[in-house]
Design an enzyme around this catalytic site. Structure first.
Site, mmCIF file in Angstrom:
data_model
loop_
_atom_site.group_PDB
_atom_site.id
_atom_site.type_symbol
_atom_site.label_atom_id
_atom_site.label_comp_id
_atom_site.label_asym_id
_atom_site.label_seq_id
_atom_site.Cartn_x
_atom_site.Cartn_y
_atom_site.Cartn_z
ATOM 1 N N PRO A 21 0.834 -1.213 0.000
ATOM 2 C CA PRO A 21 0.000 0.000 0.000
ATOM 3 C C PRO A 21 0.864 1.256 0.000
ATOM 4 O O PRO A 21 1.831 1.366 0.746
ATOM 5 C CB PRO A 21 -0.803 -0.136 1.298
ATOM 6 N N GLU A 22 0.507 2.201 -0.876
ATOM 7 C CA GLU A 22 1.233 3.451 -0.987
ATOM 8 C C GLU A 22 0.384 4.579 -0.403
ATOM 9 O O GLU A 22 -0.632 4.326 0.237
ATOM 10 C CB GLU A 22 1.597 3.693 -2.455
#
Length: 261
Positions: free
Chosen positions: A2-3
């Site tokens: 996840p960014e």
């Protein structure tokens, strides 16, 4: 992993619902993901839940310590979820449950009063950095642009997906040297980073793997990717086949015609 948009989406969901909630019990089932005696949060009241780069920080009313959560590759932070074999942290609140689930166990949960000092090592948030400061930072570094944008001490929160997408929108080759970008191209890149991050947040992030938000819902921005994961497909601008190369050992997707050094 996840960014920034995925972590922001996860935080925005539970933040208003967790503020003021008291932690009645805390169970940690996996020593691999736990640091810093987080059971000390039992009895504390949650003040805020916020994002800092790719980290989720849970602050408490009566303590300088924060509970830091990094989701790693497959971590999920879920509200009122059913428990399963990969539920490694379960916080029982005075109303509801907060569950950390991580099938690959690459994430981390840590209670520390040193987060503020440690976070100072990270670069600015790309959504809070104005164009002049961004251009100045680029010109101060002689590095290939793709690994520079992934460097969390340069910008916090950027990752592989949104770096590839922003470079494509700006027409910048992933191996372009940062200090050689003209003011105009650097400005386009700054705008592209902001646009792609905000569009992804509005779409709930990119569910290219296990990612879901705090209510278990998948994001939809992966349906709007223009180059990431599109190897061999036609460029949406010029129809040239999208290429995948390694840049600083990271898989990188780009259009060899539209993106110039």
């Amino acid at each position: 992993m996840p960014e920034l948009p995925e972590v922001e989406t996860i935080v925005r969901g539970p933040a208003p619902r967790l503020a003021g909630r008291r932690i009645l019990a805390a169970e940690f089932r996996c020593a691999r993901v736990v640091r810093g005696a987080p059971e000390r949060i039992i009895g504390k009241t949650i003040h805020d839940v916020r994002r800092y780069g790719k980290f989720i920080l849970i602050d408490f009313d009566d303590s300088s310590a924060s509970l830091g959560i990094h989701l790693g590759m497959t971590g999920k932070l879920l509200l009122d979820a059913e428990l399963g074999p990969h539920s490694h942290a379960i916080l029982t609140l005075d109303r509801g449950l907060l569950v950390y689930d991580d099938i690959r166990q690459f994430g981390r949960i840590e209670l520390s009063d040193q987060f503020a000092a440690r976070m100072e090592r990270l670069g600015p948030d790309p959504l809070a950095l104005d164009v002049e400061a961004f251009v100045s930072r680029l010109r101060a570094r002689r590095s290939m642009i793709k690994p520079l944008l992934l460097n969390q001490s340069f910008l916090r929160g950027m990752g592989n997906i949104y770096t590839d997408e922003a470079l494509f929108r700006a027409g910048v080759h992933p191996r372009a040297i940062s200090s050689r970008l003209s003011r105009e191209r650097a400005g386009r890149l700054h705008a592209a980073i902001g646009e792609v991050l905000l569009e992804s947040i509005a779409s709930g992030g990119s569910s290219v793997s296990d990612y879901v938000d705090s209510d278990g819902r998948r994001g939809s921005f992966h349906l709007r990717h223009r180059v990431y994961g599109k190897e061999g497909e036609p460029c949406p601008r010029c129809s040239t086949a999208i290429r995948r190369i390694l840049v600083a050992q990271r898989g990188t997707h780009f259009c060899p015609k539209c993106q110039k050094r």
